[in-house]
Design a protein around this motif. Sequence first.
Motif, PDB file in Angstrom:
ATOM      1  N   ARG A  63      80.731 -86.711 -89.038  1.00  0.00           N
ATOM      2  CA  ARG A  63      80.914 -88.159 -88.947  1.00  0.00           C
ATOM      3  C   ARG A  63      79.690 -88.879 -88.360  1.00  0.00           C
ATOM      4  O   ARG A  63      78.584 -88.677 -88.818  1.00  0.00           O
ATOM      5  N   ALA A  67      75.676 -88.481 -89.050  1.00  0.00           N
ATOM      6  CA  ALA A  67      74.871 -89.605 -89.543  1.00  0.00           C
ATOM      7  C   ALA A  67      73.629 -89.788 -88.673  1.00  0.00           C
ATOM      8  O   ALA A  67      72.539 -90.047 -89.183  1.00  0.00           O
ATOM      9  N   ALA A 125      79.335 -89.525 -95.546  1.00  0.00           N
ATOM     10  CA  ALA A 125      79.695 -90.880 -95.995  1.00  0.00           C
ATOM     11  C   ALA A 125      81.187 -90.974 -96.284  1.00  0.00           C
ATOM     12  O   ALA A 125      81.852 -91.924 -95.861  1.00  0.00           O
ATOM     13  N   LEU A 128      83.169 -90.983 -93.045  1.00  0.00           N
ATOM     14  CA  LEU A 128      83.081 -92.256 -92.315  1.00  0.00           C
ATOM     15  C   LEU A 128      83.950 -93.323 -92.959  1.00  0.00           C
ATOM     16  O   LEU A 128      84.629 -94.080 -92.265  1.00  0.00           O
ATOM     17  N   VAL A 129      83.945 -93.384 -94.278  1.00  0.00           N
ATOM     18  CA  VAL A 129      84.769 -94.370 -94.982  1.00  0.00           C
ATOM     19  C   VAL A 129      86.250 -94.099 -94.717  1.00  0.00           C
ATOM     20  O   VAL A 129      87.036 -95.027 -94.548  1.00  0.00           O
ATOM     21  N   VAL A 143      76.895 -95.895 -94.144  1.00  0.00           N
ATOM     22  CA  VAL A 143      77.470 -95.282 -95.353  1.00  0.00           C
ATOM     23  C   VAL A 143      76.555 -95.509 -96.550  1.00  0.00           C
ATOM     24  O   VAL A 143      76.298 -94.585 -97.331  1.00  0.00           O
ATOM     25  N   THR A 154      79.512 -95.132-105.024  1.00  0.00           N
ATOM     26  CA  THR A 154      80.872 -95.336-104.532  1.00  0.00           C
ATOM     27  C   THR A 154      81.878 -94.808-105.557  1.00  0.00           C
ATOM     28  O   THR A 154      82.978 -94.400-105.188  1.00  0.00           O
ATOM     29  N   CYS A 157      82.486 -91.368-104.667  1.00  0.00           N
ATOM     30  CA  CYS A 157      83.360 -91.340-103.474  1.00  0.00           C
ATOM     31  C   CYS A 157      84.816 -91.511-103.879  1.00  0.00           C
ATOM     32  O   CYS A 157      85.692 -90.789-103.393  1.00  0.00           O
ATOM     33  N   VAL A 180      81.423-101.569 -99.171  1.00  0.00           N
ATOM     34  CA  VAL A 180      80.174-100.863 -99.447  1.00  0.00           C
ATOM     35  C   VAL A 180      79.586-101.374-100.759  1.00  0.00           C
ATOM     36  O   VAL A 180      78.379-101.632-100.854  1.00  0.00           O
TER      37      VAL A 180
END
Length: 192
Positions: A63, A67, A125, A128-129, A143, A154, A157, A180
Amino acid sequence: MAPALPLVLDHTQLPPAELSAARLDGELRDLGGAYCSVDVHPSAALRGTALAPLVPDRLVVERMSAAWVLGATPRFPRPLQLCIRSSHRIRDVPSVDRQVRQVVLDDHEIVAAGPVRVTDPFRTAVDLVRCDPAFDPGVVLCVVTLLLAAGASTARCRTELRRVPHLPHKQRALRRLEEVDELLRAPPLGGR
């Protein structure tokens, strides 16, 4: 000739007062609880080396801590965020200095950063989202930075989130990905 000091310094090489004085004099900079020379560019390997004394064996940095190691955020997060792979059975000693959770983690989702293992930019990423309690502009930017570093979108993701049927916080993550997307669509600063 005096022996050379390592690139990452902590209280095992020099007394805390001497390290602090060198930082105040502008010779050293903070590096996640350790220090490095101001003329050394901090890399993922250097940040990982700074964290190594804080990361127990077989744990993975994740996390916001990941980062930071990967260079996606300048702020060193406290407490340190670590995970244990669900396939590993190890006992962790609780500490106020770190959060540890058990997760499903594939080998391809882990990278080396010096002596520690870290979740890769894409996995970081997605985590975190999905899991970060606050999703402020700093986390959104983090992110975006991680996705760019991973060469991911995205859309990827969303595919990853939908792959697991009963994933906690999935709907929140899908909503956050819209923020994002907005940042990715925004014109660059100073652009026309």
